[in-house]
Motif scaffolding. Structure first.
Motif, short mmCIF file in Angstrom:
data_model
loop_
_atom_site.label_atom_id
_atom_site.label_comp_id
_atom_site.label_asym_id
_atom_site.label_seq_id
_atom_site.Cartn_x
_atom_site.Cartn_y
_atom_site.Cartn_z
N LEU A 1 56.24 45.07 35.82
CA LEU A 1 54.85 45.21 35.37
C LEU A 1 53.93 44.33 36.21
N THR A 2 54.37 43.12 36.53
CA THR A 2 53.56 42.23 37.35
C THR A 2 53.24 42.88 38.69
N ILE A 3 54.23 43.50 39.28
CA ILE A 3 54.01 44.19 40.55
C ILE A 3 53.06 45.38 40.35
N GLY A 4 53.29 46.11 39.27
CA GLY A 4 52.44 47.27 39.00
C GLY A 4 50.99 46.90 38.78
N MET A 5 50.73 45.77 38.12
CA MET A 5 49.35 45.34 37.86
C MET A 5 48.58 45.13 39.16
N GLU A 6 49.27 44.73 40.22
CA GLU A 6 48.60 44.55 41.50
C GLU A 6 48.51 45.87 42.28
N LEU A 7 49.55 46.67 42.18
CA LEU A 7 49.54 47.92 42.95
C LEU A 7 48.46 48.87 42.48
N VAL A 8 48.20 48.91 41.16
CA VAL A 8 47.21 49.87 40.66
C VAL A 8 45.79 49.51 41.10
N SER A 9 45.58 48.29 41.58
CA SER A 9 44.24 47.90 42.01
C SER A 9 43.93 48.37 43.43
N LYS A 10 44.94 48.94 44.12
CA LYS A 10 44.79 49.39 45.50
C LYS A 10 44.19 48.28 46.38
N PRO A 11 44.89 47.17 46.49
CA PRO A 11 44.33 46.05 47.27
C PRO A 11 44.34 46.36 48.77
N LYS A 12 43.45 45.72 49.49
CA LYS A 12 43.42 45.87 50.95
C LYS A 12 44.43 44.96 51.63
N ASP B 1 43.69 36.60 34.96
CA ASP B 1 42.79 37.70 35.34
C ASP B 1 41.68 37.22 36.25
N TYR B 2 41.13 36.04 35.93
CA TYR B 2 40.02 35.53 36.72
C TYR B 2 40.45 35.23 38.15
N ALA B 3 41.68 34.75 38.33
CA ALA B 3 42.16 34.44 39.67
C ALA B 3 42.16 35.68 40.55
N SER B 4 42.33 36.86 39.95
CA SER B 4 42.29 38.11 40.70
C SER B 4 40.94 38.81 40.57
N ARG B 5 40.00 38.13 39.96
CA ARG B 5 38.63 38.62 39.82
C ARG B 5 38.56 39.97 39.09
N TYR B 6 39.28 40.06 38.00
CA TYR B 6 39.10 41.22 37.12
C TYR B 6 37.68 41.22 36.57
N TYR C 1 33.05 40.99 42.01
CA TYR C 1 33.75 41.82 41.04
C TYR C 1 33.46 43.28 41.36
N ALA C 2 34.42 44.13 41.09
CA ALA C 2 34.26 45.55 41.43
C ALA C 2 33.26 46.24 40.51
N THR C 3 33.09 45.71 39.31
CA THR C 3 32.21 46.36 38.33
C THR C 3 31.13 45.39 37.88
N GLY C 4 30.12 45.93 37.21
CA GLY C 4 29.00 45.13 36.75
C GLY C 4 29.31 44.36 35.48
N PHE C 5 28.38 43.48 35.11
CA PHE C 5 28.58 42.59 33.95
C PHE C 5 28.80 43.37 32.66
N TRP C 6 27.96 44.38 32.41
CA TRP C 6 28.04 45.08 31.13
C TRP C 6 29.32 45.88 31.01
N TYR C 7 29.76 46.44 32.13
CA TYR C 7 31.03 47.17 32.09
C TYR C 7 32.19 46.20 31.86
N GLN C 8 32.14 45.03 32.51
CA GLN C 8 33.17 44.01 32.28
C GLN C 8 33.19 43.61 30.81
N LEU C 9 32.01 43.37 30.26
CA LEU C 9 31.92 42.95 28.86
C LEU C 9 32.51 44.02 27.94
N LEU D 1 39.06 47.85 36.24
CA LEU D 1 38.21 46.72 36.62
C LEU D 1 38.33 46.33 38.09
N ARG D 2 39.39 46.77 38.77
CA ARG D 2 39.60 46.28 40.13
C ARG D 2 39.44 47.37 41.19
N GLN D 3 39.68 48.61 40.85
CA GLN D 3 39.36 49.66 41.81
C GLN D 3 37.85 49.84 41.88
#
Length: 1468
Positions: free
Chosen positions: A989-1000, A1238-1243, A1149-1157, A940-942
């Protein structure tokens, strides 16, 4: 000592100097002094490391100060003062008065001449463990529970008994032997998973979670079983997680603990109150909590103490237990270097002075901390690789061939020995140095240190036999007991004192929860007024009698149902109760008794408020005696129901189970109260429920109290038959049961006997007596259950794996290969495609406060450029986390001012998505596995252009980097529930959840807190690689070792007040940073000093000289510096050139509404499938209700009574909806926490979450509705045509849809589960009240009938089901339903009733028209006639009603989405 203040000067003392002893040496000499020498310390001298309150404990000065104070205070204690001033509360820093005759030694149960003369002895015990082997279930023992495998287990009951269950056992500790003498401190070191926590738990006698414990553990000669039974609380285990009531203040938490642990023997004239005040004063100053005494403790979701302050409170609470042996598990987690050192110094003094035995596990301990310990035990994979003196450990391993690099702390060196990536082998030792844990153990067992340890152990055991310290310990414990406390009990205080202290705590808890109090009493007030107005001034007629029964039944149910909110409160504090039981603070029975005692005033107020609103308006019996009888019956009913819910809470493992059990039983109680099904019509196979039902006796008492002696008139249409012109009373009869032919009234006593078989003389005994008896019974059995039952899920964590995915033990070669793969990950980082520059300029942040705005951040500026790894540091309270929250746009309250730019542009809507923020709170969806959680973040974030294969591959890299291969397929779980990954693994895991999103841009808030040195090193090294690849990183860090600090290239240093003390480069060997401080008057930094600790010490120190010159203001010095001016110019240039209105494409958001849903729905579906406690519990509860209803109304006939029963059986379907409403709310509230994170990080957006919350429930609702219908529809004998059955099913399905969305709606409005549980009865009561059943529409006041009746969706639901069921049914009265009267002489029944029955408004028929006496009249002739006359319903409205229910479902769904939007951001 009037007005005298105690001070400790802080010299730089190496506490370990001349005090480290070989293991065979005699015990350390007793150092005089106490913690009270820590009052009002000066701060900021060497080794304070930036904490102004640090170095409060100086050992040598405490010793000398102690001798002086001991003599002085002993003299004072014998003085007799004639003029005494009032005592001042010590916690507030007031002066001591002469009234407080306080001997410092006895104050902490110490050792001095006066105490010895008074008979007080010191509690001294060492601990010995020999050949200790500990085993637990292997990883394959537990798999992730799903709805299917729980259902399968029902058909394999033998497996519940362990028969046929195949699973392995894992050896956690391998044959460990050792000892700790009284007055010694043992440090236990090891990487996560090495067995440190298990070792501490076994020593603390916490053994429930282990399958086998072999070997011997004794406490000064007392075996573990005897010690656990008689002296529980003398050895305590302080767990890593902080468990406290969040709404209590720090002072209230400590006051309570001390009231439960106040020793019986104190100095003469020293009251318990003064003792408690003194200890709080000492602990507050010792641990830096004085200023936080009146601050709420708080938790992850309630604002209060910071994480470090909460940890210090946990430490203080354990100190109040006055335990002899204390085990501290990672108790420095979250503390900065200064606080951690200060805390361990406090332990050192407490251990020396009071001859305590102290055992600790620590992560990332500094050398300063390490040197305070006498012995160290190093574990790896359960093997003991070293046990001996701390001052010999480093040399021992260096002699084995290992090298300890400069600036690497000894604890880090010891824990890293078994890691090939971390250890360094000296040249020439490559072949001889041990490489695996088993090899290390073999080397240790052949060492001289091991032989010395065995010899010292034998000598110590011989010393125990000769000196018999256990006898002295037993006498000391007995003397410590208060006057009326049983001497053989582990509890210090008497049962009465425990209850007294618990009442005070419970009062504060309830008073602080104002939101719950307001919602509770507001609900009662509103409900009372609504109920009263619905039954407004009921007439004393036959119709009024039916309404009175409904009004009383409703009043009873409401006051009983509102007790259900107690379940949520009761279950919430259970982990704290288990901790306090381990501490032996109080009996669980005392805890419950205190709750019951406090229930009385709240129940009295609650019932009185309801009764004043309802009693007079409804027109109940206006007699003082009956008013107070009504009052006292409802009070004790409420108290009894509190006990009912708490009892099932005490025996249930979780809230869902407790709610489902109580829900099923409560519905049985309601059905068999005697109102819904009168006792004479109950079926024999279930009527026993009536006699065991306390609510049935309460209802009897209330209705007898109301109707006894009352006369009900039969005048008016509908009250007598026949009625109309030409019909006189001698030849009429009341339609109300209990009337005699020819009488125009019915006596209430007769009505009760005829209808219910109630004798009014039984109102007090047995009716009221039974209520009291049940209240006492529930009080007793709940107290016993709390005392002796230990619900699973507390105190230990069990890992759950996907089937077949549990990790298997690795060989040494496999472990080396895993470590090599981990090493390769950081070398494969690719350069970022584009650099990111992030700047902030003149940032100010303030929050509303009582006395005006509170400024937390003041004019902070900085910049992070591509490749920069910036450390954000400062002492506690400097505002590090607050600044990260502000920069990451996480703050939702307060006012933020300043300029923030990303790549020279104003922030756009995609900022939260392209930045990663690792927060301190480890909030994750517990149902998914670690790998599933990481993939969810990556998907959802890449960028959506990245393929699934690449995303999955990157996730695997992060798993390898963070050493999560063994838990990749483990369920994340929940710490409170007792299953899932550990606290330390959650941080990774908390650190990993952010690293996998490849943030800028990457923000990290204390990413290494709670991790061991190697895990911290791996993470910081990987972050360094990210920075080198082009990512800018801003990271707060509390206790950086010199090796970790070398990875950072820039520093932002904050001081208290949220001000900048330094921003700029660190430089090679930290010289640029050090030169800045040295050039401005800071002390010279020695080469061996950790630069991170140095700069914290500098800015936190009081740089004043003896002449009292002004303290250096480093924030002011920074503001005036050239470096600050250069930063200002650079940031001003960015501001001048920044694009204030960027036009680039910005995707929130990185992805569209239907993919998020799709992704959110997929994860939620998995979460529901893996929630058998919720779903299967709902299923079994619904089936129980269904079958109970079906057999209660077994094969109904066509009598008029069964027409009413058909309505009630249809009404019972609402019970399914009610159950789903109550159970759905906490599920949604829990999921909302994960959504907000999740919303705070805009998943994803709020809409996919809101829609998914409903969509995922739909298949379960259909399934539950179908099985509910199968259970009762045909057993009750309802109409069996396909048309009617089909209508019933689809109507019920959509009504259940509506009910679940209503539950979600209430939950979305409510901030807490408790508030929702208080509001529920109001909504449910109103729905039933205005549906037209309890009070027919024609009997309702016009106000409610004109709008509320038509607004109530339950009206349309029950009308649709009723007319669908009855429209073709005939009515065939039996003898019980027939009303008998005599016709005039000379007329038959048929001729006499002809004119009456010919009236279109008349109903019924004559059963014996040819008879001339005893005419039998049946009130209705068809089902259609029954519902049209009684309720004014019509079969023509069936499909209209169905459509309206669908509309209500749609309305709830839309409003629910709006509330999800409003609550999408957590308040912070």
């Amino acid at each position: 000592m009037d007005g005298e203040k105690l001070n400790v000067s802080h010299n730089n003392v190496d506490y370990n100097q001349n005090q480290s002893q070989d293991i065979e040496s005699a015990p350390r000499a007793s150092y005089a002094g106490t913690a009270e020498t820590c009052v009002e310390p000066e701060c900021g001298h060497e080794d304070t490391y930036g904490e102004p309150d640090a170095n409060q404990v100086d050992v040598n000065n405490a010793i000398s100060e102690y001798h002086h104070l001991k003599r002085e205070l002993s003299t004072i204690s014998r003085k007799k003062t004639q003029h005494r001033r009032p005592s001042v509360t010590l916690e507030e820093g007031g002066e001591e008065s002469t009234k407080d005759e306080f001997n410092l030694t006895e104050f902490m149960n110490g050792f001095n001449e006066e105490a010895s003369q008074s008979g007080i002895k010191l509690k001294r015990l060492g601990i010995v463990w020999k050949h200790l082997v500990v085993k637990g279930w292997g990883a394959d023992a537990n798999t992730i529970a799903t709805n299917l495998n729980v259902l399968t287990k029902l058909f394999q009951p033998w497996k519940l008994l362990g028969i046929g269950k195949k699973c392995s056992k894992k050896t956690i500790l391998h044959g460990i032997t050792g000892f700790v003498k009284e007055g010694e401190m043992l440090l236990v070191l090891g990487r996560p998973g090495s067995g440190c926590t298990s070792f501490l738990k076994i020593l603390a006698n916490v053994r429930q979670q282990y399958t086998d414990v072999e070997g011997e553990v004794n406490y000064g000669g007392i075996d573990a079983i005897t010690f656990g039974k008689r002296y529980r609380g003398q050895v305590v285990y302080n767990e890593e997680e902080d468990q406290h009531y969040p709404t209590l203040t720090t002072k209230q938490t400590l006051q309570f603990a001390l009231r439960c642990k106040t020793p019986g023997k104190r100095l003469s004239n020293e009251t318990k109150k003064v003792f408690v005040q003194r200890v709080i004063y000492v602990l507050g100053n010792m641990l830096g909590l004085t200023k936080q005494m009146n601050t709420m403790v708080g938790n992850a979701f309630i604002r209060g103490l910071s994480g470090g302050e909460r940890k210090r409170l946990s430490i203080a609470e354990v100190m109040t237990t006055l335990s002899t042996i204390t085990c501290w598990d990672c108790s420095t987690r979250g503390l900065d270097a200064a606080s951690a050192l200060d805390y361990v110094r406090s332990l050192r003094i407490m251990t020396d002075i009071f001859k305590k035995t102290t055992i600790s596990t620590l992560y990332q301990a500094s050398d300063s901390i390490y040197k305070l310990y006498d012995k160290v035990l190093v574990l790896d994979d359960g093997y003991c690789i070293y046990f001996g003196p701390t001052n010999q450990a480093k040399k021992y391993f260096e002699d084995l061939g290992y090298h300890c690099p400069m600036r690497k702390s000894i604890p880090d060196f010891l824990t890293g020995l078994c890691n090939p990536l971390e250890r360094e082998i000296k040249p020439g030792f490559e072949d001889t140095a041990p490489k695996h844990s088993s090899e290390f153990e073999q080397c240790y067992r052949h060492s001289q240190i091991y032989q010395d340890m065995l010899r010292a152990l034998e000598e110590y055991e011989q010393e125990i036999k000769e000196t018999k310290p256990a006898e002295e310990f037993v006498e000391a414990v007995r003397a410590e007991h208060q006057k009326r406390a049983p001497k053989k009990s582990p509890y210090t205080t008497s049962f009465y004192q425990q209850v007294k202290a618990l009442i005070a705590r419970q009062f504060h808890l309830q008073l602080k929860d104002r939101q719950a109090l307001i919602s509770r009493y507001g609900t009662i007030l509103i409900q009372g007024l609504i109920t009263a107005s619905c039954f407004f001034q009921m007439p004393k007629t036959g119709l009024g009698a039916f309404s009175r029964g409904g009004a009383i039944f409703f009043s009873l149910l409401f006051n009983a149902f509102i007790s259900q909110s107690e379940l949520a409160v009761f279950m919430t504090g259970r982990s704290i109760l288990e901790k306090h039981k381990h501490f032996a603070m109080y009996r669980a029975g005392a805890f419950y008794l205190a709750q019951v005692i406090l229930d009385f005033p709240y129940a009295i107020v609650q019932v009185l408020l309801y009764e004043i609103c309802a009693y007079f308006i409804m027109g109940l019996n206006l007699n003082a005696g009956r008013f107070f009888t009504f009052f006292i019956v409802l009070v004790f009913t409420n108290l009894m129901m509190n006990g009912f819910f708490r009892f099932f809470g005490s025996i249930s493992t979780n809230w869902y189970m407790a709610t489902q059990i109580t829900g099923a039983i409560l519905i049985s109680m309601v059905t068999y109260t005697g109102y819904v099904i009168p006792y004479p019509t109950m079926h024999p196979w279930l009527y026993w429920i009536y006699w065991f039902n306390p609510l049935s006796f309460a209802y009897q008492a209330l209705i007898k109290n109301e109707m006894k002696g009352q006369i009900y008139s039969c005048e008016g249409p509908g009250n007598a038959v026949p009625y109309g012109p030409g019909y006189d009373w001698p030849y009429k009869v009341c339609t109300m049961k209990g009337g005699a032919p020819g009488e125009n009234f019915v006596l209430g006593d007769n009505y009760l006997m005829t209808t219910f078989m109630y004798k009014v003389s039984y109102r007090w005994a047995p009716d009221f007596v039974v209520i009291i008896a049940y209240f006492l019974l529930f009080t007793l059995i709940t107290a016993l259950a709390m005392e002796y039952l230990h619900p699973s899920g507390t105190g230990s964590l069990t890992k759950l794996y996907l089937p077949g995915k549990a990790p298997k033990p690795r060989t040494n070669e496999e472990e080396e290969e895993r470590l090599r793969r981990q090493e390769q990950v950081t070398d494969q980082m690719k350069t970022a495609s584009e650099g990111t520059t992030f700047s902030w300029h003149h940032i100010n942040y303030q929050v509303p406060f009582k006395g005006g705005p509170l400024h937390l951040l003041n004019d902070i500026s900085g910049i992070v450029k591509p490749g920069h790894l910036t450390a954000l540091m400062g002492s506690s309270g400097a505002g590090k986390t607050t600044l990260l929250d502000v920069l990451a746009k996480r703050k939702t309250i307060g006012k933020v001012e300043g300029r923030v730019y990303l790549n020279n542009e104003a922030l756009m809507s995609d900022f939260e998505r392209i930045t990663g923020y690792c927060e301190q709170m480890d909030v994750h969806q517990p149902a998914v596995t670690v790998r599933e959680g990481l993939r969810f973040s990556a998907y959802l974030r890449q960028d959506k252009e990245v393929s699934y294969e690449n995303k999955n591959a990157y996730v695997e890299q992060i798993i390898t980097l963070l050493e999560m291969e063994d838990i990749a397929d483990a369920q994340i779980g929940n710490v409170d529930s007792g299953s899932g990954i550990s606290v330390e693994e959650r941080k990774r895991l908390t650190i990993g959840m952010e690293l996998v999103s490849k943030p800028k841009l990457l923000f990290l808030d204390e990413p290494t807190s709670g991790l061991d040195a190697q895990s911290s090193y791996n993470i910081v090294r990987f972050i360094r690689k990210l920075a080198d690849a082009g990512w800018p990183v801003l990271c707060t860090i509390h206790q950086p070792s010199a090796i970790l600090f070398e990875h950072f290239d820039r520093l932002l240093l904050l001081v208290r007040g949220g001000k900048t003390a330094y921003y700029g480069e660190i430089g090679k060997d930290s010289r640029i940073m050090i030169d800045y401080f040295e050039s401005r008057g800071g002390p010279i930094c020695p080469p061996e000093t950790n630069p991170a600790e140095y700069i914290l010490e500098v800015v936190g120190a009081k740089q004043s000289n003896k002449e009292g010159q002004q303290i250096k203001d480093w924030a002011q010095l920074w503001a005036e510096s050239d470096e600050a001016q250069q930063l200002e110019e650079e940031l001003e240039m960015i501001h001048q050139n920044a694009n204030q209105n960027p036009q680039r494409t910005s995707l929130k958001y990185a992805t569209g509404f239907w993919y998020q849903l799709w992704m959110v729905h997929k994860r939620m579906t998995v979460a529901y499938w893996r929630s058998p406690g919720y779903n299967m519990g709902r299923f079994f509860t619904c089936m129980f209700i269904s079958l109970m209803i079906g057999f209660s109304y077994w094969k109904m006939s066509y009598t008029s009574s069964d027409m009413q029963n058909r309505v009630f059986v249809l009404l019972s379907t609402f019970l399914l909806a009610q159950t789903l409403i109550i159970l759905a709310q906490p599920k949604f509230m829990t999921e909302r926490l994960y959504f907000q994170r999740d919303y705070a990080s805009r998943y994803y957006s709020y809409l996919p979450f809101g829609l998914t919350s409903i969509l995922v429930e739909i298949p379960y609702c259909i399934f539950l509705s179908a099985f509910f219908m199968f259970g009762f529809y045909w057993t009750a004998g309802l109409s069996n045509t396909s048309y009617q059955v089909g209508y019933f099913f689809i109507m019920m399905v959509f009504f259940v849809f509506w009910a679940v969305t209503l539950g979600f709606l209430i939950a979305a409005i409510s901030k807490t589960h408790l508030m929702a549980s208080v509001i529920n009865p109001l909504f449910i009561s109103v729905l039933i009240l205005f549906a037209g059943l309890m009070q027919p529409p024609q009997s309702m006041p016009h106000f409610w009938r004109s709008w509320m009746y038509w607004l109530d969706p339950f009206h349309y639901y029950i009308e649709g089901l009723t007319v669908n069921e009855m429209m073709h049914l005939p009515v065939q009265c039996d003898q019980r339903d027939l009303v008998t009267f005599n016709p005039p002489p000379g007329q038959t029944c048929g001729s006499y009733m002809e004119r009456f029955l010919s009236n279109p408004q008349s109903t019924g028929y004559i059963d014996n028209p040819e008879d001339s006496s005893h005419c039998n009249y049946c009130q209705f002739s068809s089902g259609k006639q029954y519902y049209s006359i009684t309720f004014q319903w019509s079969e023509q409205h069936r499909w209209r009603n169905f459509g309206i229910i669908i509309c209500y479902f749609a309305f709830n769904t839309i409003i629910f989405q709006i509330f999800v939007y409003w609550t999408r951001k957590a308040r912070r």
